[in-house]
Design an enzyme around this catalytic site. Structure first.
Site, mmCIF file in Angstrom:
data_model
loop_
_atom_site.group_PDB
_atom_site.id
_atom_site.type_symbol
_atom_site.label_atom_id
_atom_site.label_comp_id
_atom_site.label_asym_id
_atom_site.label_seq_id
_atom_site.Cartn_x
_atom_site.Cartn_y
_atom_site.Cartn_z
ATOM 1 N N ARG A 1 -10.282 -67.598 -22.634
ATOM 2 C CA ARG A 1 -10.025 -66.439 -23.493
ATOM 3 C C ARG A 1 -10.391 -65.101 -22.838
ATOM 4 O O ARG A 1 -9.662 -64.119 -22.944
ATOM 5 C CB ARG A 1 -10.833 -66.607 -24.784
ATOM 6 C CG ARG A 1 -10.491 -65.636 -25.878
ATOM 7 C CD ARG A 1 -11.474 -65.776 -27.042
ATOM 8 N NE ARG A 1 -11.623 -67.117 -27.531
ATOM 9 C CZ ARG A 1 -10.893 -67.662 -28.508
ATOM 10 N NH1 ARG A 1 -9.973 -66.952 -29.125
ATOM 11 N NH2 ARG A 1 -11.092 -68.906 -28.889
ATOM 12 N N CYS B 1 7.168 -70.197 -45.547
ATOM 13 C CA CYS B 1 6.904 -70.559 -46.935
ATOM 14 C C CYS B 1 5.571 -71.276 -47.093
ATOM 15 O O CYS B 1 5.504 -72.481 -47.384
ATOM 16 C CB CYS B 1 8.060 -71.386 -47.473
ATOM 17 S SG CYS B 1 9.535 -70.361 -47.532
ATOM 18 N N PRO C 1 -13.528 -70.254 -17.529
ATOM 19 C CA PRO C 1 -13.185 -69.220 -18.512
ATOM 20 C C PRO C 1 -11.722 -69.325 -18.933
ATOM 21 O O PRO C 1 -10.864 -69.685 -18.134
ATOM 22 C CB PRO C 1 -13.410 -67.921 -17.731
ATOM 23 C CG PRO C 1 -13.084 -68.291 -16.315
ATOM 24 C CD PRO C 1 -13.569 -69.718 -16.155
HETATM 25 C C1 LIG Z 1 -11.365 -74.557 -24.210
HETATM 26 C C2 LIG Z 1 -12.255 -74.896 -23.064
HETATM 27 C C3 LIG Z 1 -12.652 -73.909 -22.161
HETATM 28 C C4 LIG Z 1 -12.266 -72.466 -22.307
HETATM 29 O O1 LIG Z 1 -12.849 -71.853 -23.397
HETATM 30 P P1 LIG Z 1 -12.728 -70.278 -23.590
HETATM 31 O O2 LIG Z 1 -13.461 -70.001 -24.821
HETATM 32 O O3 LIG Z 1 -11.281 -69.958 -23.711
HETATM 33 O O4 LIG Z 1 -13.334 -69.629 -22.399
HETATM 34 C C5 LIG Z 1 -13.430 -74.289 -21.088
HETATM 35 N N1 LIG Z 1 -13.829 -75.577 -20.906
HETATM 36 C C6 LIG Z 1 -13.450 -76.552 -21.768
HETATM 37 C C7 LIG Z 1 -13.900 -77.936 -21.511
HETATM 38 C C8 LIG Z 1 -12.671 -76.250 -22.867
HETATM 39 O O5 LIG Z 1 -12.325 -77.214 -23.726
#
Ligand SMILES: *Cc1c(COP(=O)(O)O)cnc(C)c1O
Length: 420
Positions: free
Chosen positions: A278, A344, A276
């Site tokens: 975000r 800009c 996880p």
């Molecule tokens: C970006 C990414 C995540 C995390 O994604 P979220 O949407 O932020 O939870 C997990 N695994 C991989 C391989 C990613 O590229």
């Protein structure tokens, strides 16, 4: 749930008025709440507690600040890294090598060596070519790299195209139909220990359905691999859970996610891994900004020009993303305005025709839900330097990333002698 709330008419981060931070650190500045980060980490852990040996690797790219990573490390999270730079950060934050997963389609040989040196727990291999390369590097060092094979399940995550990763035309993972064959080939290589499969179909998912579809397809593959005599002990289910960016939006909860995972994986008999990003840090941060001036427009709402710009917070310019925008000290009246930064480019627009708290020059405001894919995507476009970052803990705060001034950037530039 987060700890950015109004008290006596002033927006606080935990017990601290945001105006105090603006006064001492200046604006724009990212502000993270430690209590919110911890709460999100704990809610996520609790939602997976019923699963056998869940390993949680925080996706560092969402927020790589060392203080944020330290909070994750204290919560027992490992890390999902996508570059040597992120790997170094995970180690600096005290995360054990074995808790680190290395993802990404473009791992370079020196990054593979860096991972092997650090004794990382797992490489998530994204192609047959990459697996062969890693095997050679590991074997030459007398090592076996523990690996999962990332699969592209060809499932539409139903999210923005630029953050969708699990459709056949996306660059990530190996084609679903070729997984068995590629896994078998890689499992025969001396330098690799193939131990499982990985999947991650995209970010900011608003529904669990595409995840359930993808995980179900992964379960089918797991069965096929085992039937073919392969050993599979680890399944990495990636990240992707979305968060509300607008007050009132409803997203699946970690509990609902955990329950779905439990249902789909109940007969898998593997260790489960999660990445996880975000959902842990998104709502744990805001971008605090000051209004430079309010500019009348000839035929529409006025422009509220703030001192934050697309180089500090790229999501609106990049994905057309929405961030709620609130005054730190609302005076009770409202206005309709276009919210723009000083850069800009017309793309330097945070919102058009938005109903907001009435603001004038010198007022403070925040872009909410800026704790993920915020500071980490910053650039120095228009020679604006890099924004400072602050972490609040109760009624105290610390600057966890200094503001990088334009002069520090020009200090790193050279005019060659033959131009003088
Ligand atoms: C970006 C990414 C995540 C995390 O994604 P979220 O949407 O932020 O939870 C997990 N695994 C991989 C391989 C990613 O590229």
């Amino acid at each position: 749930m987060n700890y950015f709330e109004y008290r006596d008419g002033v927006l606080h981060a935990e017990d601290l008025p945001l105006s105090a931070i603006a006064e001492q650190v200046g604006t724009p500045v990212y502000v993270y709440s430690r209590a919110t980060l911890e709460r999100h980490a704990q809610v996520f852990k609790a939602a997976l507690a019923h699963l056998p040996h869940a390993h949680i690797a925080f996706a560092i790219k969402a927020n790589p600040n060392l203080a944020v990573l330290k909070v994750m490390q204290r919560e027992g999270f490992g890390a999902d890294v996508v570059s040597g730079g992120e790997l170094a950060r995970a180690l600096l934050a005290g995360m054990p090598g074995e808790d680190i997963v290395f993802s990404g389609v473009g791992k370079m040989p020196r990054e593979m060596v860096q991972g092997l040196d650090a004794g990382i727990g797992q490489f998530n291999i994204e192609s047959e070519e990459e697996g062969v390369e890693l095997a050679a590097i590991a074997a030459a060092r007398g090592q076996r790299a523990a690996c999962a094979l990332r699969v592209n399940p060809d499932v539409d995550a139903g999210t923005h195209d630029k953050i969708s990763t699990g459709k056949a035309e996306n660059k990530f993972g190996v084609p679903y139909d070729r997984t068995g064959e590629i896994y078998a080939r890689l499992a025969r290589l001396e330098g690799l220990e193939m131990r499982g499969l990985a999947v991650h179909i995209g970010s900011q998912l608003q529904s669990l359905d595409p995840l359930e579809t993808a995980f179900t397809k992964m379960g089918d593959l797991l069965g096929q691999l085992r039937a073919a005599g392969q050993s599979v002990t680890h399944m990495d289910l990636g990240g992707g859970l979305g968060v509300p960016y607008r007050a009132g939006e409803v997203f699946p909860t970690p509990e609902e996610y955990g329950a779905m995972v439990g249902r789909v994986t109940k007969d898998w008999d593997t260790r489960l891994m999660f990445e996880p990003g975000r959902v842990i840090t998104g709502n744990a941060g805001v971008l605090l900004t000051e209004v430079i001036r309010v500019k009348r427009s000839s035929n529409g709402p006025p422009f509220v020009v703030v001192d934050a710009a697309m180089n500090d917070l790229a999501r609106p310019a990049m994905y057309g993303a929405w961030h709620d925008f609130d005054a730190v000290q609302p005076n009770g009246s409202r206005m309709v305005a276009n919210i723009v930064g000083p850069i800009c480019e017309t793309g330097d627009t945070f919102a058009m025709g938005r109903d907001i708290d009435a603001l004038e020059a010198g007022d403070l405001a925040v872009f909410r839900t800026a704790g993920a894919y915020g500071a980490t995507m910053a650039s120095s476009y228009n020679s604006r330097g890099f924004v400072a970052e602050v972490m609040v803990d109760g009624d105290q705060f610390a600057v966890v990333a200094d503001r990088i001034l334009p002069a520090q950037i020009t200090d790193a530039e050279r005019v060659p002698e033959w131009l003088l």
